[in-house]
Design an enzyme around this catalytic site. Sequence first.
Site, PDB file in Angstrom:
ATOM      1  N   LYS A  13      -4.187 -56.450  12.277  1.00 23.86           N
ATOM      2  CA  LYS A  13      -4.708 -57.534  11.426  1.00 23.86           C
ATOM      3  C   LYS A  13      -3.697 -57.936  10.358  1.00 23.86           C
ATOM      4  O   LYS A  13      -3.444 -59.113  10.142  1.00 23.86           O
ATOM      5  CB  LYS A  13      -6.021 -57.114  10.736  1.00 23.86           C
ATOM      6  CG  LYS A  13      -7.165 -56.818  11.690  1.00 23.86           C
ATOM      7  CD  LYS A  13      -8.476 -56.584  10.946  1.00 23.86           C
ATOM      8  CE  LYS A  13      -8.457 -55.412  10.005  1.00 23.86           C
ATOM      9  NZ  LYS A  13      -8.268 -54.096  10.644  1.00 23.86           N
ATOM     10  N   ARG A  88     -16.772 -55.447   5.921  1.00 16.20           N
ATOM     11  CA  ARG A  88     -16.663 -54.219   6.711  1.00 16.20           C
ATOM     12  C   ARG A  88     -18.004 -53.546   6.929  1.00 16.20           C
ATOM     13  O   ARG A  88     -18.049 -52.474   7.511  1.00 16.20           O
ATOM     14  CB  ARG A  88     -15.745 -53.244   5.977  1.00 16.20           C
ATOM     15  CG  ARG A  88     -14.349 -53.140   6.630  1.00 16.20           C
ATOM     16  CD  ARG A  88     -13.517 -52.286   5.725  1.00 16.20           C
ATOM     17  NE  ARG A  88     -12.472 -51.548   6.341  1.00 16.20           N
ATOM     18  CZ  ARG A  88     -11.172 -51.838   6.196  1.00 16.20           C
ATOM     19  NH1 ARG A  88     -10.778 -52.909   5.539  1.00 16.20           N
ATOM     20  NH2 ARG A  88     -10.270 -51.057   6.722  1.00 16.20           N
ATOM     21  N   ARG A 127       3.094 -46.040  12.217  1.00 16.05           N
ATOM     22  CA  ARG A 127       3.243 -47.148  11.262  1.00 16.05           C
ATOM     23  C   ARG A 127       3.966 -46.682  10.000  1.00 16.05           C
ATOM     24  O   ARG A 127       3.640 -45.655   9.410  1.00 16.05           O
ATOM     25  CB  ARG A 127       1.854 -47.680  10.892  1.00 16.05           C
ATOM     26  CG  ARG A 127       1.884 -48.774   9.850  1.00 16.05           C
ATOM     27  CD  ARG A 127       0.608 -49.557   9.807  1.00 16.05           C
ATOM     28  NE  ARG A 127      -0.502 -48.833   9.205  1.00 16.05           N
ATOM     29  CZ  ARG A 127      -1.712 -49.357   9.050  1.00 16.05           C
ATOM     30  NH1 ARG A 127      -1.975 -50.578   9.481  1.00 16.05           N
ATOM     31  NH2 ARG A 127      -2.670 -48.668   8.503  1.00 16.05           N
ATOM     32  N   ARG A 160       1.479 -44.558   4.939  1.00 14.34           N
ATOM     33  CA  ARG A 160       0.281 -44.641   4.112  1.00 14.34           C
ATOM     34  C   ARG A 160      -0.445 -43.301   4.079  1.00 14.34           C
ATOM     35  O   ARG A 160      -0.507 -42.604   5.084  1.00 14.34           O
ATOM     36  CB  ARG A 160      -0.659 -45.713   4.676  1.00 14.34           C
ATOM     37  CG  ARG A 160      -0.404 -47.076   4.068  1.00 14.34           C
ATOM     38  CD  ARG A 160      -1.183 -48.148   4.748  1.00 14.34           C
ATOM     39  NE  ARG A 160      -2.610 -47.874   4.929  1.00 14.34           N
ATOM     40  CZ  ARG A 160      -3.474 -48.780   5.356  1.00 14.34           C
ATOM     41  NH1 ARG A 160      -3.063 -50.004   5.626  1.00 14.34           N
ATOM     42  NH2 ARG A 160      -4.737 -48.479   5.521  1.00 14.34           N
ATOM     43  N   ARG A 171     -11.305 -42.907  10.079  1.00  8.52           N
ATOM     44  CA  ARG A 171     -11.380 -44.356   9.840  1.00  8.52           C
ATOM     45  C   ARG A 171     -11.895 -45.080  11.086  1.00  8.52           C
ATOM     46  O   ARG A 171     -12.653 -46.052  10.992  1.00  8.52           O
ATOM     47  CB  ARG A 171     -10.002 -44.904   9.434  1.00  8.52           C
ATOM     48  CG  ARG A 171      -9.645 -44.522   7.993  1.00  8.52           C
ATOM     49  CD  ARG A 171      -8.158 -44.651   7.736  1.00  8.52           C
ATOM     50  NE  ARG A 171      -7.673 -45.990   7.853  1.00  8.52           N
ATOM     51  CZ  ARG A 171      -6.410 -46.311   8.190  1.00  8.52           C
ATOM     52  NH1 ARG A 171      -5.519 -45.362   8.417  1.00  8.52           N
ATOM     53  NH2 ARG A 171      -6.047 -47.562   8.258  1.00  8.52           N
TER      54      ARG A 171
END
Length: 225
Positions: A13, A88, A127, A160, A171
């Site tokens: 996203k 969300r 990532r 992160r 998550r």
Amino acid sequence: MRIILFGSPGVGKGTQAKILSSKLNIPHISTGDILRLAVKEQTPMGIKAQEAMNAGELVSDDIMFGIIKDTLEQDRCKDGFIMDGFPRNHLQAHVFDEMLAKMDIYNFYVITLSAKEEEIIARLTNRRACKSCKTIFTLSEIENLDKCPKCGAEKSFYQRADDSEDVIRHRLEVFKESTQPVLKHYETKKKVLYIDAEGSVEEVNNRILLALKDKEPDSITISVL
Ligand code: AMP
């Protein structure tokens, strides 16, 4: 044009929102980025949000409504926005509808990105981001680099805090339980565009632009590959 980018953590996203924002000239609103900045600056909101974020939980709705209300009131959002990370859960979707209705906004697209779970976990564990310009990279893209290829900042790559494997799995569970059902809310309103998010960043971006162009041929004037 108003767009909600919907999809699981790691589906792309943020990456797609940044490209769409520059191609369509509308602001990218990432609730995750807003919260991460507040945590970094240790504002009262950041201090409250930090624990939930590190655990991969959702931050309280009250905090989120404050962020969204402030954002929608900003001048830069008056002609459009790309929401990345909001809503969300069901309550957030309903309150968002009400906020938009108060502003006489009824027309927006929910672009749903989807990819296989193994692909998503691989993307999240690999990532990395640049602290300075926030560009997102894969580990293999920056493995032997000392400087960010985008902005030149030295030794600026980081992972992160919520991209560790156990937090990633949590998550994804939170997404399935609280966020995925929100799609039904938008499906009943027939605003959803479904995009296959596997493949290269450019391929996915082209799919999104083609889907939007199909709906609004006059608004999408840029060429799609
Ligand atoms: P993201 O960058 O979108 O993956 O968001 C990172 C984290 O910020 C999430 O795991 C949540 O803890 C928090 N967050 C972002 N957006 C929301 C939201 N709409 N509601 C609740 N928490 C959020």
